[in-house]
Write a protein that holds these residues in place. Structure first.
Motif, PDB file in Angstrom:
ATOM      1  N   ASN A  10      83.194  21.440  71.675  1.00  0.00           N
ATOM      2  CA  ASN A  10      82.799  22.839  71.738  1.00  0.00           C
ATOM      3  C   ASN A  10      81.910  23.187  70.540  1.00  0.00           C
ATOM      4  O   ASN A  10      80.832  23.778  70.690  1.00  0.00           O
ATOM      5  CB  ASN A  10      84.057  23.719  71.755  1.00  0.00           C
ATOM      6  N   GLN A  11      82.368  22.808  69.360  1.00  0.00           N
ATOM      7  CA  GLN A  11      81.611  23.110  68.141  1.00  0.00           C
ATOM      8  C   GLN A  11      80.274  22.378  68.117  1.00  0.00           C
ATOM      9  O   GLN A  11      79.250  22.949  67.739  1.00  0.00           O
ATOM     10  CB  GLN A  11      82.440  22.724  66.906  1.00  0.00           C
TER      11      GLN A  11
ATOM     12  N   SER B  16      87.886  21.018  71.071  1.00  0.00           N
ATOM     13  CA  SER B  16      87.330  21.873  70.021  1.00  0.00           C
ATOM     14  C   SER B  16      86.152  21.229  69.293  1.00  0.00           C
ATOM     15  O   SER B  16      85.190  21.925  68.927  1.00  0.00           O
ATOM     16  CB  SER B  16      88.428  22.251  69.019  1.00  0.00           C
TER      17      SER B  16
ATOM     18  N   ALA C 148      93.958  25.486  76.474  1.00  0.00           N
ATOM     19  CA  ALA C 148      93.622  24.245  75.772  1.00  0.00           C
ATOM     20  C   ALA C 148      94.497  23.095  76.258  1.00  0.00           C
ATOM     21  O   ALA C 148      94.038  21.963  76.423  1.00  0.00           O
ATOM     22  CB  ALA C 148      93.781  24.430  74.263  1.00  0.00           C
TER      23      ALA C 148
END
Length: 278
Positions: A108-109, A105, A183
């Motif tokens: 990704n961000q 995550s 995930a």
């Protein structure tokens, strides 16, 4: 976005089966479709000897910016996405061939923010995913309630980080290896579940934690991989697709996915500052 009066310069990172396919296509058909090879890099440069002209070989990936690529295509390993993804986006559009890396995550961000900051596009190829654009539209409209993907392959086609397939034998049939969120699944089979990762990107409302996946070992699947997608919407709406992707024993990537990748690359002409499923 590159000018339409010249060819797009493509950098290819990785020279496995898919990387070799893309390099050969760019060199042979690129001029006809407005593409040219800027560079190709591989962890082991010995693979280029007698195959790729020295002018195209990039010895040090940290020097990628010197080749002035319009689009950089990663087709090797999620680690490269993590190490170089933001740097790639600072100079070029970036097509991430290992979207399983996006299950992280934080990464990704960071990549999304870099795409926006540098006005570049983070391209995610559909690969073996069927109906990705439809899933994305359903998600964007707020109507996507659930998404499940099952990938079934011969055990020789899996590359797993956990020792769950070392005891397989021919004729054993079907064995569920893992079921859970995408995930959780991506770190277990980072080279096998890029189709699921692409689906998780398409299903932005659900994300990697909300999309469910299952990988199945099946010794009966000697000639193809099977990808099943189950989409759930409101008021009893459902879609179930089954794709059989021809593949040789031991092949991580099905043969039809190569052409899909090439078609995705042809789309990468700049969609500025966002993530784009292609």
């Amino acid at each position: 976005m590159a000018s339409s009066t010249r060819s797009l310069r493509i950098g290819v990172v990785g020279y496995g089966h898919l990387g070799q396919f893309l390099v050969e296509k760019i060199l042979s058909e690129g001029p006809e479709v407005g593409l040219e090879l800027a560079f190709v890099w591989n962890r082991n440069p010995d693979k280029f000897k007698g195959v790729v002209a020295e002018e195209f070989v990039l010895q040090d990936l940290s020097s990628f910016a010197e080749r002035r690529s319009d689009v950089i295509v990663e087709v090797c390993h999620p680690h490269i996405v993590k190490e170089f993804g933001v740097r790639f986006l600072s100079k070029s559009h970036f097509m991430v061939g290992s979207p399983s890396a996006l299950s992280d995550s934080a990464l990704n961000q960071n990549l999304r923010e870099a795409a926006q900051r540098y006005n570049k596009t983070l391209y995610v190829p559909s690969g073996a995913l069927w109906g990705g654009q439809d899933i994305q539209r359903l998600s964007d409209s707020g109507a996507l309630k659930g998404l499940f993907i099952r990938m079934s392959k011969h055990p020789s086609c899996f590359r797993l980080t956990k020792d769950v397939l070392s005891d397989w034998s021919e004729g054993e049939g079907r064995r569920v290896l893992f079921r859970g969120s995408v995930a959780e699944l991506c770190p277990v089979a980072p080279n096998n579940v890029n189709t699921m990762a692409a689906a998780a990107v398409a299903a932005g409302a659900l994300g990697f934690n909300g999309v469910q996946g299952e990988i199945v070992s099946d010794t009966e699947l000697g000639d193809y991989h099977v990808v099943e997608v189950e989409v759930t919407g409101p008021d009893g709406f459902t879609v179930h697709t089954v794709r059989r992707n021809p593949a040789k024993l031991g092949a991580v990537t099905g043969s039809a996915t190569y052409k899909s990748f090439w078609n995705s690359l042809l789309v990468c002409k700049g969609h500025g500052g966002r993530v784009y499923l292609c």
